[in-house]
Write an enzyme that holds these catalytic residues in place. Structure first.
Site, mmCIF file in Angstrom:
data_model
loop_
_atom_site.group_PDB
_atom_site.id
_atom_site.type_symbol
_atom_site.label_atom_id
_atom_site.label_comp_id
_atom_site.label_asym_id
_atom_site.label_seq_id
_atom_site.Cartn_x
_atom_site.Cartn_y
_atom_site.Cartn_z
ATOM 1 N N THR A 1 15.725 -49.626 15.738
ATOM 2 C CA THR A 1 14.950 -48.491 15.217
ATOM 3 C C THR A 1 15.648 -47.860 14.011
ATOM 4 O O THR A 1 14.980 -47.400 13.084
ATOM 5 C CB THR A 1 14.696 -47.416 16.298
ATOM 6 N N GLU B 1 15.488 -39.782 6.703
ATOM 7 C CA GLU B 1 15.134 -39.522 5.314
ATOM 8 C C GLU B 1 16.005 -40.260 4.301
ATOM 9 O O GLU B 1 15.616 -40.430 3.145
ATOM 10 C CB GLU B 1 15.166 -38.004 5.072
HETATM 11 MO MO1 MOS Z 1 10.967 -33.970 7.025
HETATM 12 S S1 MOS Z 1 10.281 -33.693 5.123
HETATM 13 O O1 MOS Z 1 12.253 -32.920 7.091
HETATM 14 O O2 MOS Z 1 9.750 -33.735 8.086
#
Ligand code: MOS
Length: 747
Positions: free
Chosen positions: A643, A714
């Site tokens: 994942t 991210e």
């Molecule tokens: Mo994210 S843009 O911190 O959901």
């Protein structure tokens, strides 16, 4: 190698953590049994359809709902004239409560497709028909739609993430005049939309003064707080459930207007109600990544050493609300320059307010910074990777704190070797394959560690299974799976014996699943609660004269294979169910709350990565194909290699979209986003994406979180677009500073 190798990690023994197991919710997903917010059947359900404004600025002159109300099956129409008065919520301590954010409160129109009415009917078709019969007239004003034309209205926000809008470090003028080589360019990133596959949806069941709300969200407790505040009802009367979220990327992190509309409408008709936001309405009403214009100056010695960085510019916000896209945020810590100036201003436009979108700030900002570094490398006739190493920050140049862990050099090396960076010829347009131009580019990824408070409960049951609970979320990222692994690790149980239950405000509180925070924050509380449950079990066994563990203390006992046994005498022990059965106890429960991480005060904690992209450009058509993508990433300890790798690949795919195709076009005359569906808002499909060779480093970060994880959600998107843009320059000799890189810009 890095210092990380010399630190001893947690002495993990059960081997559950890190294993690339399949998703535990995979079967539910592929068989359609996973329930999303619009998929909870209710007796007597009603259906709501939202109506959006046709103008982008002005006010409603008249609303005529008579024909709509006479239409068959229509039960109610709510407009600003009969909507209950709502109280604004403060979601962020830095914000002022803003009543203009609330739906259907005034006749004022701030953006196109802003909700102006909701029609409730017996069926969705009848609601749509009713919506067609609502007649609205407007007093229209000319909307502000173009960043460039609205420059005169630019203003400084109060804060840019956690810093003032204008900052100065060291002596920037001195740094600039010390330069032997200077780069001074402007970069632009367009408006983008998150476009999760699952649209926003809310199902409301209202029972007297109690509400049950099924919502597609990244923050169940946030939705609860918002509804309770808006309507002035106690939080405990609002029960929010979200078992699965079909993608979010930030646009389901804050409760948007449709939620309050759905609640008001359900209370009005006194029946269960389902409302979903259409794809077109999503383009207007649930946020987007703000457009940016970024001016970057890099001053350097011939050696490549940066003597100053200036990073300043604009992003848009709404006329009625404020959102700052903090693109200068990563520039503060990325490279070791003593002299730095940053400045950000906002320009209000008649659009719905922008919001967080996957790596807000880093994503736009690092496109500019990493493009600029690439440009500087060509000016210096220096290898772009070498330039990054020359300016490698050994400590955080902003806070002067040591890094928690930083395996960025390992990332650079592993990815460069795998990619074959040494085969790159330095000159642009120097590599070809038949008639195609070939280019190689690289960039650095970074994302901060965000450790949020969160709570969890773990129960060990008499049948030898366990249940781990927290009101966190699975956005498709693998939360169910990795939390199962974290619980299994401490409980010493196989995956099949542990059930993870999340997404329900009746469970212990977790914060927003945003900022790549979920695994380290909720994972830490799941681990703590598991330990607490085991400790209780040991206590029971220890007090029991019939137990082989009689008199044992928790530090001398291990949990493994569903059994507790003595560390130094593994033959001596018994299974969980035997302990609980003999004691006549149904279950033991452990609880754990984690707070903001104190270690953040002594260390600067970030995930890091290196991207290497190869592109093939058709010199006649300007078409760019990404042919290879290799990355290596330091995310601390990966809870599940499959994942985690998948997260990095997903981020890179979104970064390829940012580089080559994603942009939302605002019609300058009518002020509406015009490519407002997935046919016209282009995202990469599988044919646009090469095999992404993403290596997640074997690593652990003892400072970032108790489970030694940093964050992965991210990081992958950050600078992926810069790596592609840098490769395009290498292939073609054409520098595109204005995303996306569409064929017209290369011809
Ligand atoms: Mo994210 S843009 O911190 O959901």
């Amino acid at each position: 190698m890095s210092a990380n190798q010399n630190i001893t990690g947690n002495n993990q023994t059960n081997g559950a953590i890190g294993k690339p197991i399949d998703r535990v919710d995979g079967r539910l997903k592929v068989t359609g049994q996973a329930r999303f917010a619009a998929e909870w059947p209710q007796d007597n359900m009603t259906h709501a359809v939202l109506i959006g404004s046709t103008i982008a600025s002005g006010r409603i002159r008249s609303i005529d709902t008579k024909d709509a109300l006479k239409s068959p099956g229509v039960l109610a129409v709510l407009t600003y004239q009969n909507m209950p008065k709502l109280k604004p919520v403060v979601t962020n301590p830095r914000e002022e409560p803003n009543a203009r954010r609330l739906p259907l409160q005034t006749p004022d129109i701030y953006y196109s497709n802003q909700y102006v009415a909701v029609v409730v009917a017996e069926t969705i078709e009848k609601a749509r028909q009713g919506a067609r019969l609502v007649r609205i007239t407007y007093e229209q004003q000319t909307p502000a739609t173009v960043l460039d034309s609205e420059r005169g209205k630019a203003f400084s926000p109060k804060v840019v993430f956690d810093k003032p809008p204008d900052t100065n470090r060291g002596d920037v003028p001195a740094g600039l005049s010390a330069a032997e080589v200077k780069l001074d360019e402007t970069y632009r990133t367009p408006t983008e939309h998150h476009n999760p596959m699952e649209p926003h949806a809310t199902t409301v069941v209202s029972d007297g003064d109690k509400l049950t709300v099924y919502d597609s969200t990244q923050y169940t407790y946030g939705v609860r707080h918002s509804i309770a505040t808006n309507f002035g009802i106690p939080e405990e009367n609002v029960h929010v459930i979200c078992k699965f979220t079909g993608g979010a990327f930030g646009c389901k992190g804050t409760p948007w207007q449709h939620i309050a509309v759905a609640v008001a409408a359900a209370r009005q008709v006194k029946r269960p109600l389902k409302l979903y936001v259409t794809r077109q309405q999503m383009f207007a009403n649930v946020g987007h990544r703000a457009e940016t214009e970024q001016h970057v100056v890099l001053a350097a010695k011939r050696t490549g050493e940066l003597t100053a960085i200036v990073h300043e510019g604009f992003s848009h916000t709404a006329t009625y609300d404020e959102y700052v896209e903090p693109f200068t945020k990563p520039t503060h810590m990325m490279y070791g320059t003593p002299n730095l100036k940053t400045s950000q201003k906002l320009i209000p436009l008649n659009v719905g307010v922008p919001t967080y979108m996957r790596a807000p700030g880093e994503c736009s900002g690092m496109f500019a910074l990493e493009s600029a570094l690439d440009e500087l490398a060509y000016k210096l006739k220096m290898d772009p990777l070498r330039l990054r190493l020359v300016n490698y920050a050994e400590t955080d140049p902003d806070t002067k704190l040591p890094w928690s862990t930083k395996l960025l050099k390992d990332c650079y090396k592993q990815a460069a070797d795998k990619f074959g960076w040494s085969r790159r010829k330095p000159e642009p347009r120097s590599m070809r394959e038949g008639r195609y131009l070939i280019g190689m580019g690289m960039a650095t990824a970074v994302y901060p560690v965000n450790h949020f408070p969160s709570s969890a409960r773990v129960r060990i049951l008499r049948d030898g299974t366990a249940i781990a609970e927290s009101s966190t979320h699975d956005l498709g990222t693998g939360t169910y799976t990795v939390l199962t692994q974290i619980a299994c690790e401490t409980l010493g149980l196989p995956v099949e014996k542990v059930q993870v239950i999340i997404g329900d405000t009746n469970l212990p509180k977790a914060m927003v699943s945003g900022g790549s925070s979920t695994v380290m924050s909720v994972g830490t509380s799941i681990q703590g609660a598991s330990k607490a449950a085991i400790a209780k079990l040991v206590e029971i066994a220890s007090a029991d004269s019939q137990s082989p563990l009689h008199g044992a203390t928790v530090d001398r006992v291990v949990a493994k294979d569903g059994k507790l046994s003595l560390k130094d005498n593994p033959g001596k022990g018994e299974v969980f169910s035997a302990i609980l059965s003999r004691a006549g106890i149904k279950e033991v429960e452990g609880n754990f709350d984690t707070q903001f991480n104190d270690k953040e005060k002594t260390h600067s904690a970030h995930s890091f990565g290196a991207h290497f992209a190869e592109v093939r450009v058709d010199p006649d058509l300007g078409e760019v194909r990404v042919t290879r993508f290799v990355g290596a990433y330091d995310v601390g300890k990966a809870m599940n290699m499959k994942t985690a790798t998948s997260q990095m690949q997903g981020g890179v795919i979104m970064g390829i979209g940012m580089a080559l195709m994603e942009a939302t076009i605002l019609d300058p005359n009518i002020g509406r986003f015009v490519n407002q569906d997935l046919a016209e808002y282009h995202v990469p499909i599988i044919a646009d994406v090469p095999v992404i060779d993403a290596t997640v480093l074997q690593s652990f970060d003892p400072y970032a979180s108790a489970i030694e994880a940093k964050g992965a959600g991210e990081l992958g998107i950050v600078s992926a677009a810069a790596a592609v843009a840098n490769a395009v320059y290498h292939a073609t000799g054409v520098r595109i500073r204005d995303l996306p890189i569409t064929p017209d810009k290369l011809l």
